[in-house]
Write a protein that holds these residues in place. Structure first.
Motif, PDB file in Angstrom:
ATOM      1  N   ARG A  76      34.524  38.155  38.785  1.00  0.00           N
ATOM      2  CA  ARG A  76      35.048  37.502  37.539  1.00  0.00           C
ATOM      3  C   ARG A  76      35.830  36.100  37.726  1.00  0.00           C
ATOM      4  O   ARG A  76      35.991  35.916  39.024  1.00  0.00           O
ATOM      5  CB  ARG A  76      36.112  38.333  37.164  1.00  0.00           C
ATOM      6  CG  ARG A  76      35.890  39.838  36.665  1.00  0.00           C
ATOM      7  CD  ARG A  76      34.966  39.672  35.280  1.00  0.00           C
ATOM      8  NE  ARG A  76      34.617  41.161  34.695  1.00  0.00           N
ATOM      9  CZ  ARG A  76      34.227  41.277  33.478  1.00  0.00           C
ATOM     10  NH1 ARG A  76      34.908  40.358  32.577  1.00  0.00           N
ATOM     11  NH2 ARG A  76      33.635  42.533  33.041  1.00  0.00           N
ATOM     12  N   SER A 120      30.837  45.064  27.181  1.00  0.00           N
ATOM     13  CA  SER A 120      31.406  44.278  28.137  1.00  0.00           C
ATOM     14  C   SER A 120      30.216  44.015  28.970  1.00  0.00           C
ATOM     15  O   SER A 120      29.166  44.587  29.318  1.00  0.00           O
ATOM     16  CB  SER A 120      32.357  45.070  29.241  1.00  0.00           C
ATOM     17  OG  SER A 120      33.457  45.441  28.355  1.00  0.00           O
ATOM     18  N   GLY A 146      40.563  45.153  33.239  1.00  0.00           N
ATOM     19  CA  GLY A 146      41.315  45.911  32.325  1.00  0.00           C
ATOM     20  C   GLY A 146      41.904  47.181  32.647  1.00  0.00           C
ATOM     21  O   GLY A 146      42.753  47.967  31.868  1.00  0.00           O
ATOM     22  N   PHE A 160      38.579  36.260  30.949  1.00  0.00           N
ATOM     23  CA  PHE A 160      38.245  36.946  32.369  1.00  0.00           C
ATOM     24  C   PHE A 160      36.763  37.082  32.207  1.00  0.00           C
ATOM     25  O   PHE A 160      36.430  38.141  31.941  1.00  0.00           O
ATOM     26  CB  PHE A 160      39.382  38.240  32.315  1.00  0.00           C
ATOM     27  CG  PHE A 160      39.269  39.147  33.385  1.00  0.00           C
ATOM     28  CD1 PHE A 160      39.743  38.634  34.598  1.00  0.00           C
ATOM     29  CD2 PHE A 160      38.623  40.381  33.519  1.00  0.00           C
ATOM     30  CE1 PHE A 160      39.424  39.606  35.958  1.00  0.00           C
ATOM     31  CE2 PHE A 160      38.393  41.036  34.510  1.00  0.00           C
ATOM     32  CZ  PHE A 160      38.922  40.419  35.805  1.00  0.00           C
ATOM     33  N   ALA A 220      30.411  46.508  34.460  1.00  0.00           N
ATOM     34  CA  ALA A 220      32.157  46.114  33.911  1.00  0.00           C
ATOM     35  C   ALA A 220      32.677  47.557  33.749  1.00  0.00           C
ATOM     36  O   ALA A 220      34.061  47.651  34.043  1.00  0.00           O
ATOM     37  CB  ALA A 220      31.973  45.780  32.559  1.00  0.00           C
ATOM     38  N   ARG A 258      36.487  48.731  35.261  1.00  0.00           N
ATOM     39  CA  ARG A 258      37.398  49.677  34.634  1.00  0.00           C
ATOM     40  C   ARG A 258      36.810  51.061  35.108  1.00  0.00           C
ATOM     41  O   ARG A 258      35.699  51.310  35.475  1.00  0.00           O
ATOM     42  CB  ARG A 258      37.134  49.560  32.953  1.00  0.00           C
ATOM     43  CG  ARG A 258      38.027  48.149  32.532  1.00  0.00           C
ATOM     44  CD  ARG A 258      37.614  48.012  31.107  1.00  0.00           C
ATOM     45  NE  ARG A 258      36.455  47.656  30.980  1.00  0.00           N
ATOM     46  CZ  ARG A 258      35.393  48.298  30.366  1.00  0.00           C
ATOM     47  NH1 ARG A 258      35.786  49.879  30.119  1.00  0.00           N
ATOM     48  NH2 ARG A 258      34.460  47.813  30.129  1.00  0.00           N
ATOM     49  N   LYS A 305      45.353  43.120  27.982  1.00  0.00           N
ATOM     50  CA  LYS A 305      43.950  43.016  27.395  1.00  0.00           C
ATOM     51  C   LYS A 305      43.436  44.107  26.743  1.00  0.00           C
ATOM     52  O   LYS A 305      43.787  44.646  25.631  1.00  0.00           O
ATOM     53  CB  LYS A 305      43.121  42.697  28.584  1.00  0.00           C
ATOM     54  CG  LYS A 305      41.744  42.132  28.343  1.00  0.00           C
ATOM     55  CD  LYS A 305      41.038  41.400  29.634  1.00  0.00           C
ATOM     56  CE  LYS A 305      39.680  40.886  29.518  1.00  0.00           C
ATOM     57  NZ  LYS A 305      39.486  39.913  28.292  1.00  0.00           N
ATOM     58  N   LYS A 306      42.680  45.140  27.620  1.00  0.00           N
ATOM     59  CA  LYS A 306      42.111  46.381  26.980  1.00  0.00           C
ATOM     60  C   LYS A 306      43.050  47.375  26.365  1.00  0.00           C
ATOM     61  O   LYS A 306      43.072  47.899  25.357  1.00  0.00           O
ATOM     62  CB  LYS A 306      41.075  46.943  27.787  1.00  0.00           C
ATOM     63  CG  LYS A 306      39.984  45.940  28.321  1.00  0.00           C
ATOM     64  CD  LYS A 306      39.090  45.325  27.292  1.00  0.00           C
ATOM     65  CE  LYS A 306      38.382  44.233  27.958  1.00  0.00           C
ATOM     66  NZ  LYS A 306      36.978  43.962  27.216  1.00  0.00           N
TER      67      LYS A 306
HETATM   68  O1  SAT Z   1      38.028  44.722  33.308  1.00  0.00           O
HETATM   69  S1  SAT Z   1      37.901  44.321  31.807  1.00  0.00           S
HETATM   70  O2  SAT Z   1      37.982  45.218  31.048  1.00  0.00           O
HETATM   71  O3  SAT Z   1      39.105  43.314  31.634  1.00  0.00           O
HETATM   72  C1  SAT Z   1      36.482  43.540  31.404  1.00  0.00           C
HETATM   73  C2  SAT Z   1      35.644  44.002  30.501  1.00  0.00           C
HETATM   74  O4  SAT Z   1      35.336  44.960  30.772  1.00  0.00           O
HETATM   75  O5  SAT Z   1      35.442  43.649  29.502  1.00  0.00           O
END
Ligand code: SAT
Ligand code: MN
Length: 590
Positions: A375, A259, A210, A308, A437, A80, A216-217
Motif C-alpha cells: 500500500r 477492496s 483496516g 491508503f 485485501a 484485513r 477507516k473501516k
Molecule cells: O486494509 S484496508 O481495509 O484499509 C484496505 C481495504 O481493504 O480496502
C-alpha cells in the motif's frame, strides 16, 4: 469558568470524557508514557524520526522520492482479517448472518484480558480525529488509543487528526472510542471487535491497514453504518468522483466496488485523448457518507483526508495521477525496493526489484517482489485531480450511484436499474471475486452486497430496508447502475480496456441521468446498445462490444435463482419489497 478553547489549553483539558477514558485505558494497559497527539507537522516529524531510529521505517531515495518512507509489516500481518472481525450486539440477529458475532460481555472480557498490561515498555498515543471536514455537520469524531507510532503517522494522513478534532469532541461530547494495540502481532491473539451500541472498537494483535487504522473501516464503515441507520443516512464503501463534461457541467458519482477492484483508479481517472474537454475531480477513493439533503437530493462527504491505496498495478499508464501523487510525502508499506532504493511493485512500469517486500534479495522463485496488498498512504491534497469540494462542509450532490464487482462472466459492462428499489436489489446482488485485501483465498466469487460484506455493522436485511427507506425520502434520487470492468474472454484476456476508457461508461451513465441517452430495455435493466456508447478511438471489435453489452437469459435465470437463495439466508427479515423486485426480474426473464 468556561473559556474558549485555544492552542494554549493543554490537550487533556479539552475534553473531560476523553481524559477519563484515557485514564481508565492506561490503568488497564500500563504504558510507560502517554502522548496526546496534536497533529502538528513537528509531531509527525518526531514520530517518523523515532521509527527511523528503531529501523521500523526506512527513508527512500531522496532525489527521486523525497520525504518517502518504507514500512514492512509483520509477514503474517498484511491484510484485513475477516474471520477475526466481530460485531458485538446484545442480540446475534442484529449482527446478522453477514457478520461474526460475539456477546458484548464475552468480547469485552476476552479483549480486556489481552489488553491487560500490554503497553508496558511502550508509549500510549491518544489520537483524536475527525472523519469528514472539520466544520461539517455530517462529520463524526473519534479517538484512537494505540501503542503504534506507525498507526499514528497513518492516521495523521488519513484523517483530520489532532487538536481541532479534540476541540470539536470537547464541544460535542460524543466520540467513537477505538482502543488498539499491536500486542505481539500473534495471529492467534488477534481480534477486531466492534460494539456499535457503545460506539466503541477494540482491536488487538495487528498493525495493518483496516485492522489498525480504526478511523477507516472500523469507524467510518462498521460503526458509522450502524449510526447512520439510526440517524437516517448511509455510510458506504464508495469512491466519490466529479466529472465535468465538455459543456462545462459537473456531476458527482459515487461508486461501490470491493477492496482492490479499482476504486482508487476510477476516482482519479484520466480521460482518454479521444474525449477532449472532460475533466475529473477526486472527492474520495474509498468511503462516502451520504445524506438526504433538504433539496431532496443525496449529498456526499468523504470522511477521509488521504488514500491508503493498493500499490501493485499503479503505473504511468494505468493511473498517472496516483503514480505522480506518490512521488513525495508518501508512506509505503510492504512494497519492494530497487537497487537504488526506490520503491518498486508489479505494474510500476519501470525499474527492477532488488529487495522484496520481506527485505530479502529478490528472487522470482519466492513470488511477487511487492506484496499483492502492499500500500501507499498519502494525503489527498497531493492528488493532481484533488478538488477543494472534498472540504465542502455540505458535501457534493450525487447524480448517480454505481455498484460493481470483479466478475469474469455474466455481468455486462453496464446496466441501469428501473428505479430505486430495483437499484437496491442490484446493490444487494453484487458478487465479486475475492482479492488480496483480505486474508484467505483469492479469486473466489462471493456475494458482496453494496461492496459492504466485510464492513456492514449490522444485519444486511435491516440494511437493505434502510436503503429502501432512504430512497423513499429522496424527491430527486440519483440513478442506480451496475458496472463490470472485468469480463474475460475464453483466453483469460480482459474484454474491456478499463482505466481511462471507463469514462465512456460514466458519460453514458450521466447522459441517462440527464434523460439524454438511449438504452435497450432488458429483463435485468436498461443497457446501452453498442452505438449508445462513445467508442471513438477505442480499440475494441464489434463482436467483443456486443458480447459485453448482452444479457444471456439462461445464465441470468440461474443467477437470479442464486440471488433469491442468497436473500433467503436472511430469513423473515429480508424486505418484502426486495423479494418483489426479484420476482419482477424472474418474470421478465420468463
Ligand atoms: O486494509 S484496508 O481495509 O484499509 C484496505 C481495504 O481493504 O480496502
Ligand atoms: Mn476499501
Amino acid at each position: 469558568m468556561a473559556t474558549a478553547p485555544s492552542s494554549h489549553t493543554p490537550l487533556p483539558q479539552l475534553s473531560a470524557p476523553v481524559a477519563q477514558w484515557v485514564d481508565s485505558v492506561a490503568a488497564l494497559t500500563r504504558p510507560d508514557s502517554i502522548h496526546w497527539c496534536d497533529g502538528s507537522t513537528a509531531e509527525m516529524a518526531a514520530l517518523r524520526d523515532l521509527l527511523l531510529g528503531r529501523q521500523e521505517l526506512q527513508a527512500l531515495d531522496p532525489a527521486t522520492y523525497p520525504d518517502c518512507y518504507l514500512a514492512r509489516s509483520h509477514p503474517s500481518d498484511v491484510a484485513r482479517v475477516e474471520h477475526l472481525t466481530f460485531i458485538c450486539t446484545p442480540e446475534q440477529e442484529d449482527a446478522g448472518p453477514n457478520n461474526h458475532w460475539m456477546a458484548p460481555a464475552e468480547a469485552h472480557a476476552k479483549m480486556d484480558a489481552l489488553f491487560a498490561g500490554c503497553m508496558q515498555g511502550r508509549t500510549l498515543y491518544v489520537v483524536p480525529y475527525c472523519m469528514g471536514p472539520i466544520d461539517s455537520p455530517y462529520s463524526r469524531c473519534g479517538v484512537e488509543i494505540t501503542d503504534s507510532a506507525y498507526v499514528v503517522l497513518n492516521m495523521g494522513i488519513m484523517t483530520r487528526m489532532g487538536r481541532a478534532a479534540l476541540e470539536r469532541i470537547g464541544r460535542e461530547g460524543s466520540f467513537v472510542r477505538g482502543l488498539h494495540s499491536v500486542g505481539e502481532l500473534d495471529p492467534n491473539r488477534r481480534f477486531i471487535m466492534h460494539f456499535p451500541e457503545e460506539l466503541s472498537i477494540k482491536s488487538f494483535g495487528s498493525g495493518y491497514g483496516g485492522n489498525a487504522l480504526l478511523g477507516k473501516k472500523c469507524h467510518a464503515l462498521r460503526i458509522a453504518s450502524y449510526q447512520a441507520r439510526t440517524e437516517g443516512w448511509l455510510a458506504e464503501h464508495m469512491l466519490i468522483v466529479g466529472l465535468k463534461n465538455p459543456q462545462g457541467e459537473t456531476h458527482y458519482v459515487a461508486c461501490a466496488f470491493p477492496s482492490a477492484c479499482g476504486k482508487t483508479n476510477l476516482a482519479m481517472l484520466i480521460p482518454p485523448d479521444t474525449m477532449p474537454g472532460w475533466e475529473v475531480f477526486t472527492v474520495g477513493d474509498d468511503i462516502a457518507w451520504l445524506h438526504p439533503g433538504p433539496d431532496g437530493r443525496l449529498w456526499a462527504i468523504n470522511p477521509e483526508s488521504g488514500y491508503f491505496g493498493v500499490a501493485p498495478g499503479t503505473g504511468p499508464k494505468t493511473n498517472r495521477n496516483a503514480y505522480d501523487m506518490i512521488r513525495k510525502d508518501t508512506l509505503f508499506t510492504n512494497v519492494a525496493l530497487t537497487a537504488d532504493n526506490q520503491p518498486w511493485w508489479e505494474g510500476i512500469g519501470s525499474g527492477a526489484p532488488a529487495i522484496d517486500w520481506l527485505g530479502r534479495p529478490f528472487d522470482k522463485a519466492n513470488g511477487p517482489a511487492a506484496h499483492p496488498n502492499s500500500r501507499f498512504t498519502v494525503s489527498a491534497v497531493h492528488n493532481p485531480s484533488y478538488t477543494t469540494e472534498a472540504e465542502n462542509p455540505r458535501g457534493v450532490p450525487i447524480s448517480a450511484l454505481v455498484f460493481g464487482g470483479r466478475r469474469r462472466e455474466l455481468a455486462p459492462l453496464v446496466y441501469q436499474a428501473r428505479d430505486w428499489a430495483h437499484g437496491v436489489l442490484m446493490g444487494a446482488s453484487v458478487a465479486s471475486e475475492t482479492t488480496a485485501a483480505a486474508t484467505g483465498a483469492v479469486g473466489v466469487v462471493r456475494r458482496d452486497p453494496m461492496a459492504m460484506k466485510p464492513f456492514c455493522g449490522y444485519n444486511f436485511a435491516d440494511y437493505w430496508q434502510h436503503w429502501l427507506n432512504v430512497g423513499a425520502k429522496l424527491a430527486h434520487p440519483p440513478g442506480i447502475f451496475h458496472v463490470n470492468w472485468f469480463r474475460q474472454g475464453a483466453d483469460g484476456k480482459f474484454l474491456w480496456p478499463g482505466f481511462g476508457d471507463n469514462l465512456r461508461v460514466l458519460a453514458w451513465i450521466l447522459d441517462r441521468c440527464a434523460g439524454r441517452a438511449q438504452a435497450q430495455d432488458t429483463p435485468i435493466g436498461f443497457l446501452p446498445s453498442p452505438s449508445d456508447l462513445d467508442t471513438s478511438g477505442l480499440d475494441i471489435d464489434a463482436a467483443t462490444l456486443a458480447e459485453i453489452l448482452s444479457v444471456k437469459p439462461e445464465a441470468w435465470r440461474q443467477e437470479v435463482a442464486d440471488i433469491r437463495s442468497y436473500l433467503g439466508e436472511y430469513g423473515a427479515r429480508t424486505p418484502q419489497a426486495l423479494l418483489a423486485e426479484v420476482a419482477t426480474v424472474e418474470q421478465r426473464l420468463g
